[in-house]
Structures are given as structure tokens and as C-alpha cells.
Motif scaffolding. Sequence first.
Motif, PDB file in Angstrom:
ATOM      1  N   ASP A  30       0.920  -1.156   0.137  1.00 19.73           N
ATOM      2  CA  ASP A  30       0.025   0.059  -0.052  1.00 19.73           C
ATOM      3  C   ASP A  30       0.836   1.257  -0.223  1.00 19.73           C
ATOM      4  O   ASP A  30       0.548   2.181  -0.641  1.00 19.73           O
ATOM      5  N   GLY A  31       2.111   1.258   0.657  1.00 16.80           N
ATOM      6  CA  GLY A  31       2.980   2.396   0.852  1.00 16.80           C
ATOM      7  C   GLY A  31       3.570   2.645  -0.797  1.00 16.80           C
ATOM      8  O   GLY A  31       3.535   3.796  -1.243  1.00 16.80           O
ATOM      9  N   CYS A  84       3.492  -6.503   3.350  1.00 17.72           N
ATOM     10  CA  CYS A  84       4.805  -6.247   3.025  1.00 17.72           C
ATOM     11  C   CYS A  84       5.577  -7.343   2.252  1.00 17.72           C
ATOM     12  O   CYS A  84       5.177  -8.492   2.122  1.00 17.72           O
ATOM     13  N   ARG A 224      -0.620   2.584   8.162  1.00 14.09           N
ATOM     14  CA  ARG A 224      -1.196   2.636   6.605  1.00 14.09           C
ATOM     15  C   ARG A 224      -0.348   4.008   6.152  1.00 14.09           C
ATOM     16  O   ARG A 224       0.071   4.862   6.953  1.00 14.09           O
ATOM     17  N   PRO A 225      -0.189   4.244   4.888  1.00 10.19           N
ATOM     18  CA  PRO A 225       0.714   5.306   4.238  1.00 10.19           C
ATOM     19  C   PRO A 225      -0.009   6.798   4.612  1.00 10.19           C
ATOM     20  O   PRO A 225      -1.311   6.716   4.692  1.00 10.19           O
ATOM     21  N   PRO A 226       0.712   7.783   5.025  1.00 10.31           N
ATOM     22  CA  PRO A 226       2.131   7.728   5.061  1.00 10.31           C
ATOM     23  C   PRO A 226       2.590   7.129   6.343  1.00 10.31           C
ATOM     24  O   PRO A 226       2.391   7.528   7.432  1.00 10.31           O
ATOM     25  N   TYR A 227       3.436   6.006   6.390  1.00 14.60           N
ATOM     26  CA  TYR A 227       3.713   5.278   7.515  1.00 14.60           C
ATOM     27  C   TYR A 227       4.647   6.012   8.697  1.00 14.60           C
ATOM     28  O   TYR A 227       4.373   5.727   9.830  1.00 14.60           O
TER      29      TYR A 227
END
Length: 244
Positions: A30-31, A84, A224-227
Amino acid sequence: MSATNLEPMQVRAHLAAGIAQAAPWGIALDGLLAAELWARQKAEHRAAGRPYVRALERDDPPDLDLPLARCQPVDGPWHWAATCAHPDQHHERLDVRTWTGRVDARALEQVAPELPKTVSQRQGRYRARRMPLLVTPTTSVTWQAVGDLDGVRKLLESITSIGKKRASGEGHVLAWEVTAAPELDKLTAAHLHPDGSLGRPTPEACRRLLGDVVDGGRGRAGIRPPYMHPARQYDLYLPALLTS
């Protein structure tokens, strides 16, 4: 888990010479997708002459519309249904490569009104550097996820390298492979590596549903992003460590 029309999938990046990663677990899918969308937004703002504020510089960064399902536990933060990266070949040791950096004296002359007689290469902010870089030697890495195959494939097709030191040739992607994985249930695809270990930072509510799987213990991590943003940090179960 929302978006029940989205399907389990596996995403594989075929690599030229391994991947350099900063954390003891792999790059979040997702990143990676969010970074591509942010890069496109930044380019659009610049082309239109509008200012662009980076997500990490905002007090409450917005969530992008990624082509992934959302996992929404009853008593924990929601997260994208994606893991990941996990190396497809296991190695006991990492490759130790090096990167070097040296100040460009001519560039300094062009941007500075005046310079000292000498710019030290041994100390100070302009010193020369020779630093180690840890690289996971693998020909491919795999993510599992729940989402829209075509949407994920379209975002990934323009990404040519992943990980650290991409400008130096590390993490070069030879090809992307996005395939449906109907043999996986959605809970597994959203949270586990192909080897069955925990594959992403996970809230306690989801961790209980997964049962007896190997993880990396508990710790503070982004959900979740931004991690790296403080608003995204929670006490979570961490992915199984690649270096263990």
C-alpha cells in the motif's frame, strides 16, 4: 473487511539484483501504491503552477483512494488489505554493498556567493562519504493483498525500481506480475506472507483472528501510508522479521 467484490491476489516483482530495504521487514504494497499516486499528484500540481504540500508535512494527511480493500476491525485502526514484500528466496546473510558521496566543487561555486580556500573532504557537512548498504539477495519478492487486479497493475507498471538507493541502480524491477489467488481467503491475503507468517503491521483484533502464526513481536509502527507520520503510529503486532 469492506469491498467484498475485490479479490485475493499475489503481486510479484522480478528483480535484477535484489533489494535494499530500511526496515527488518519488506516494503509495504500500500505504501508503494500510495507513493506512486503522490508522485503523480505532485507532477500535476507543478504542471498547473499550484503549490504542493507533502503528506508528511500535513497535520492530518488524507487517505488516498487505493485499488485495495480496507480491513476495518471493530476495535482497532483500519488498514489496507495488503502485506509487505517477502523474498522468494531465503538467504542466511545479506549482501553488504557500499555507496559513496562526494561534494561537487563546481556546483558549490555556482550556488554560493563565496567559498573558503578549501572545502574539507574529511569533516563537516561536505565531507566525502563511504557508507554500507544492506541488500537482500533475491530474484523476486511477493506481496499478498485483496483488491482490484487491473487497478493495482496499472499503478505498478510505471514503477521501475523499489527500495533504497534506486538512483544508483538498486532494486531494479525487470517485470511485474499481478495474479488472482482464489485459493487464499481474504483474511490470509490481507495479513500473511506466502509462508504463513505475519506479513504486515497488524492491530490486536486482526491478530487474534489469525491464530498461531509467527510474528515479529509488538512495537510502535505505522498502520497505513504515510507510515512515518505521527498520526499513523500505533502499538501493533509487527511482521515476521526477515533477518531472523
